[in-house]
Design an enzyme around this catalytic site. Structure first.
Site, short mmCIF file in Angstrom:
data_model
loop_
_atom_site.label_atom_id
_atom_site.label_comp_id
_atom_site.label_asym_id
_atom_site.label_seq_id
_atom_site.Cartn_x
_atom_site.Cartn_y
_atom_site.Cartn_z
N PHE A 14 0.61 -1.43 -0.50
CA PHE A 14 -0.07 -0.18 -0.08
C PHE A 14 1.09 1.08 0.17
CE2 PHE A 14 -2.65 -2.98 2.21
CZ PHE A 14 -3.58 -2.96 1.38
N HIS A 19 -4.77 5.83 -1.36
CA HIS A 19 -5.64 5.64 0.29
C HIS A 19 -4.03 5.64 1.71
CE1 HIS A 19 -9.15 5.54 1.27
NE2 HIS A 19 -9.35 4.34 1.66
N TYR A 64 -5.55 -1.05 9.24
CA TYR A 64 -5.95 -0.79 8.75
C TYR A 64 -6.79 0.31 8.31
CZ TYR A 64 -4.04 -5.30 6.71
OH TYR A 64 -3.09 -5.72 5.97
N ASN A 66 -10.06 1.07 8.03
CA ASN A 66 -11.73 1.07 7.63
C ASN A 66 -11.75 1.24 9.42
OD1 ASN A 66 -11.96 0.95 5.48
ND2 ASN A 66 -12.97 -1.02 5.21
N ASN A 112 -13.85 6.06 4.36
CA ASN A 112 -14.34 5.25 5.65
C ASN A 112 -13.10 5.32 6.56
OD1 ASN A 112 -16.74 3.57 4.52
ND2 ASN A 112 -15.15 2.03 3.38
#
Length: 188
Positions: A14, A19, A64, A66, A112
């Site tokens: 990532f 993000h 993460y 969320n 989120n």
């Protein structure tokens, strides 16, 4: 004490995704300043920084995106940080790449990570620094946000990194947030 929260997802896959802009900003700020590592484990990375007797924490939740609110709530409770002393750094698909927007408070806008922070803290009253990552309507949103970007896009998204670092520095130094919003939102 101030708390700067860079939102992102853990893991090397990532690293250069849209993000993970929040993580990239925290890394950039730390690379330019002296700091102390308080904790780096599977739930959070916590760094402490001091400027002229202004102590602050910078964090990268490792749960993460969320579930970011779980970590933020734990840290504000442990360190007794007031909601008004929190700045969350987050990607925003509704802003052009590299565009910045400071907000005093607000909703989650479909993000989120912000949604989870709002849910866990029970308030929308924390400050945000939004960094534009734009939107590609030809690609599913999750794929767009979680696919590594090319060098050109990464450079464009973080083109204002020096200004972002100044904003964080000023936030830590207790510069009035309305002054920061007036000074930076109109220019960027």
């Amino acid at each position: 004490m101030k708390l700067i929260v860079g939102l992102g997802n853990p893991g090397t896959k990532f690293v250069n995704t849209r993000h993970n802009v929040g993580f990239a900003v925290v890394d950039s700020f730390l690379s330019q300043n002296k700091y102390q590592i308080l904790k780096e484990d599977k739930t959070d990375h916590i760094y402490q920084i001091n400027f002229n007797h202004h102590q602050s924490l910078l964090i990268k939740p490792q749960t993460y995106m969320n579930l970011s609110g779980e970590v933020v709530k734990k840290i504000i409770n442990k360190y007794r940080i007031k909601i008004e002393n929190i700045l969350v750094i987050v990607d925003d698909i509704y802003l052009d790449e590299g565009k910045l927007k400071l907000k005093m408070q607000g909703g989650h806008g479909g993000h989120n990570g912000l949604r989870n922070i709002i849910d866990r803290l029970g308030t929308k009253q924390f400050k945000r620094l939004k960094i534009g990552v734009s939107l590609d309507s030809c690609m599913p949103l999750d794929q767009y946000l979680l696919t590594p970007v090319n060098a050109s896009s990464q450079k464009n998204i973080l083109k204002n990194i020096n200004i972002i670092n100044k904003i964080i520095f000023n936030f830590i130094q207790d510069v009035d947030f309305n002054i920061l919003m007036n000074g930076y939102n109109s220019k960027l």
